[in-house]
Design an enzyme around this catalytic site. Sequence first.
Site, PDB file in Angstrom:
ATOM      1  N   ASP A  61      13.106  20.141  -3.955  1.00 31.18           N
ATOM      2  CA  ASP A  61      13.458  18.950  -3.176  1.00 31.18           C
ATOM      3  C   ASP A  61      14.965  18.741  -3.258  1.00 31.18           C
ATOM      4  OD1 ASP A  61      13.725  17.996  -5.819  1.00 31.18           O
ATOM      5  OD2 ASP A  61      11.661  17.269  -5.769  1.00 31.18           O
ATOM      6  N   ASP A  63      18.026  15.996  -3.680  1.00 34.95           N
ATOM      7  CA  ASP A  63      18.387  14.644  -4.089  1.00 34.95           C
ATOM      8  C   ASP A  63      19.840  14.375  -3.726  1.00 34.95           C
ATOM      9  OD1 ASP A  63      15.872  14.257  -5.213  1.00 34.95           O
ATOM     10  OD2 ASP A  63      16.488  15.166  -7.106  1.00 34.95           O
ATOM     11  N   ASP A 194      20.654  14.870 -17.501  1.00 39.51           N
ATOM     12  CA  ASP A 194      20.184  15.469 -18.751  1.00 39.51           C
ATOM     13  C   ASP A 194      20.945  16.736 -19.137  1.00 39.51           C
ATOM     14  OD1 ASP A 194      18.950  16.770 -16.615  1.00 39.51           O
ATOM     15  OD2 ASP A 194      16.898  16.454 -17.326  1.00 39.51           O
TER      16      ASP A 194
HETATM   17  P1  ATP Z   1      13.043  20.279 -10.243  1.00 42.16           P
HETATM   18  O1  ATP Z   1      13.442  21.632  -9.848  1.00 42.16           O
HETATM   19  O2  ATP Z   1      11.845  20.261 -11.087  1.00 42.16           O
HETATM   20  O3  ATP Z   1      12.989  19.280  -9.126  1.00 42.16           O
HETATM   21  P2  ATP Z   1      15.293  18.725 -11.071  1.00 42.16           P
HETATM   22  O4  ATP Z   1      16.422  19.080 -11.986  1.00 42.16           O
HETATM   23  O5  ATP Z   1      15.632  18.482  -9.651  1.00 42.16           O
HETATM   24  O6  ATP Z   1      14.213  19.830 -11.237  1.00 42.16           O
HETATM   25  P3  ATP Z   1      14.184  16.102 -11.025  1.00 42.16           P
HETATM   26  O7  ATP Z   1      13.136  15.541 -11.912  1.00 42.16           O
HETATM   27  O8  ATP Z   1      13.899  16.293  -9.590  1.00 42.16           O
HETATM   28  O9  ATP Z   1      14.603  17.474 -11.692  1.00 42.16           O
HETATM   29  O10 ATP Z   1      15.465  15.181 -11.219  1.00 42.16           O
HETATM   30  C1  ATP Z   1      16.623  15.293 -10.426  1.00 42.16           C
HETATM   31  C2  ATP Z   1      17.874  15.152 -11.294  1.00 42.16           C
HETATM   32  O11 ATP Z   1      17.882  13.876 -11.923  1.00 42.16           O
HETATM   33  C3  ATP Z   1      17.978  16.145 -12.440  1.00 42.16           C
HETATM   34  O12 ATP Z   1      18.536  17.361 -12.031  1.00 42.16           O
HETATM   35  C4  ATP Z   1      18.863  15.416 -13.417  1.00 42.16           C
HETATM   36  O13 ATP Z   1      20.212  15.449 -13.041  1.00 42.16           O
HETATM   37  C5  ATP Z   1      18.376  13.996 -13.255  1.00 42.16           C
HETATM   38  N1  ATP Z   1      17.272  13.692 -14.171  1.00 42.16           N
HETATM   39  C6  ATP Z   1      15.948  13.743 -13.921  1.00 42.16           C
HETATM   40  N2  ATP Z   1      15.221  13.341 -14.962  1.00 42.16           N
HETATM   41  C7  ATP Z   1      16.118  13.014 -15.918  1.00 42.16           C
HETATM   42  C8  ATP Z   1      16.001  12.503 -17.239  1.00 42.16           C
HETATM   43  N3  ATP Z   1      14.819  12.266 -17.775  1.00 42.16           N
HETATM   44  N4  ATP Z   1      17.153  12.258 -17.916  1.00 42.16           N
HETATM   45  C9  ATP Z   1      18.352  12.485 -17.362  1.00 42.16           C
HETATM   46  N5  ATP Z   1      18.523  12.962 -16.136  1.00 42.16           N
HETATM   47  C10 ATP Z   1      17.436  13.224 -15.416  1.00 42.16           C
HETATM   48 MG    MG Z   2      14.333  17.869  -8.103  1.00 38.85          MG
END
Ligand code: ATP
Ligand code: MG
Length: 497
Positions: A61, A63, A194
């Site tokens: 996705d 963001d 994170d």
């Molecule tokens: P995925 O490929 O699973 O979507 P993602 O890194 O995009 O991985 P998401 O859960 O979609 O993970 O979150 C988007 C962004 O928000 C992360 O890349 C990170 O920067 C931030 N983020 C998400 N969850 C946390 C958390 N628990 N603590 C700190 N930052 C977070």
């Molecule tokens: Mg994501």
Amino acid sequence: MRQTAPPAPPRIIPRAQHTVSRSHISPNALRVLYRLRDAGFQAFLVGGCVRDLLLGLDPKDFDVATDALPEQVKRLFRNCRLVGRRFRLAHVFFGQETIEVATFRATSAPPEGEEPLEGEEAGEEADGEEGEILDLGGPVTEPRAARAEAAHAPLGEIQEGDLDPDAVRMFDETGRILRDNVYGTIDNDVWRRDFTANALYYNVADFSIWDYVGGVEDIAARRLRLIGDPQTRYREDPVRMLRAARFEAKLGFELDAQTAEPLGTLRDLLGGVPPARLFDEMLKLFLTGHGARSLEVLRRRGLLAALLPNVEVYLAAHPGGLVEKLLHKGLANTDARIVAGRPVSPTFLLAVLLYGPIAGIIEAMPPNRWHELSAILDACDQAVREAQAHIAIPRRFALGVREMFAMQPRLEYPRGRRALRLLTHPKFRAGYDLLLLRADFGLASAETAGWWTKLQGASEQDREQMVDSLVPERAGAGRKSPRRRSGRRGRRTPNAS
Ligand code: ATP
Ligand code: MG
């Protein structure tokens, strides 16, 4: 991590020096970015999508991070809804694709904003009417024509009500952030993310990448490193421990030593995380195409003991046993389905995860009860209850697990016309898949499993013949049918160990 000193400026990597191309970005995400930019706001892609684009992967996705406040975003897009109580976010909808737009925030709380703001959604099931089938990792659907239309309110101007009255930051006694709605700038926003690999910003103004934390270098080295002090960051949000395991499994990155070190000691903090959030994390760990590796990482990092202790206890007591192999194969099969874009079900996942605990409970009963339906159901209920103490398993999935296990004796010892009726049972496919898996490891008869495979592929007429030959008198003769009445006494124990 609470940043006190002014942050260092980012390293800005111009378009010519990185590989992120607009042709790999969702057209809807680009629409959102352009519209924000044209309205005078800063707009960046951020997080996993930038990381995945740099790795040459297809992001799950997209963001967006911006200096526009949620209400300002809402006024820019008609197809937009504000969600999240802990953290207010804007969701912009394009058919099946949702672009999440988050306003820069000043502190390091996790960004998930699952809780709907608007009253009418309160009673909705998380995954819609279908309930059973989830498609977490599937391809993004074709974008519909953009429906975004500028609303009438003046843009770029902060209006009364835009500022969140709940703009407070609250921690519990373990350091976990409970509420955080403090808006900030991109300079602040980066420190709440994170991992360094998740903290890169792709700027729509000139297509450059902003890197405050050495994320580009860490991605190149395939290294997963928490931003700030790991202990503090895990205490703020213990789910980051599971995220570390997930990214280790998904990306094959190496956990930096300091990022890995506190996992063993802090894992029990996961006990303080709302069980519904842990259930969501569990689905992301196991139903996004790398479930078999997630299990391996969770066990190696000692985290399975905090997420699903009954599964860990069983596996630890039966190292290298058949159930461990069954679980591994079940997860690998699920991964293959996801990679092929086929739907997967949390019920099947839970059934294979809980297979060990369920078998363990049955085997602790007197052997004369092992094949009683009531024993099987009691064991399912107990194993689910144990898991429920940590993760919130929605009722329909718990019932599905029960049905799958209750069906096993009927699948192993099919009886006449009832066998045909079983084919139409809503859980037949899941129960049959479990039977195949069990048969792979000698926990059910391969001959019987093959009979069911043949039955499904047979014409109406052949089906009738197949089940007619199951009538007890004829079934006994010649051992042609899978029914072996004499086999009842010699049935396998649930885990055959
Ligand atoms: P995925 O490929 O699973 O979507 P993602 O890194 O995009 O991985 P998401 O859960 O979609 O993970 O979150 C988007 C962004 O928000 C992360 O890349 C990170 O920067 C931030 N983020 C998400 N969850 C946390 C958390 N628990 N603590 C700190 N930052 C977070
Ligand atoms: Mg994501």
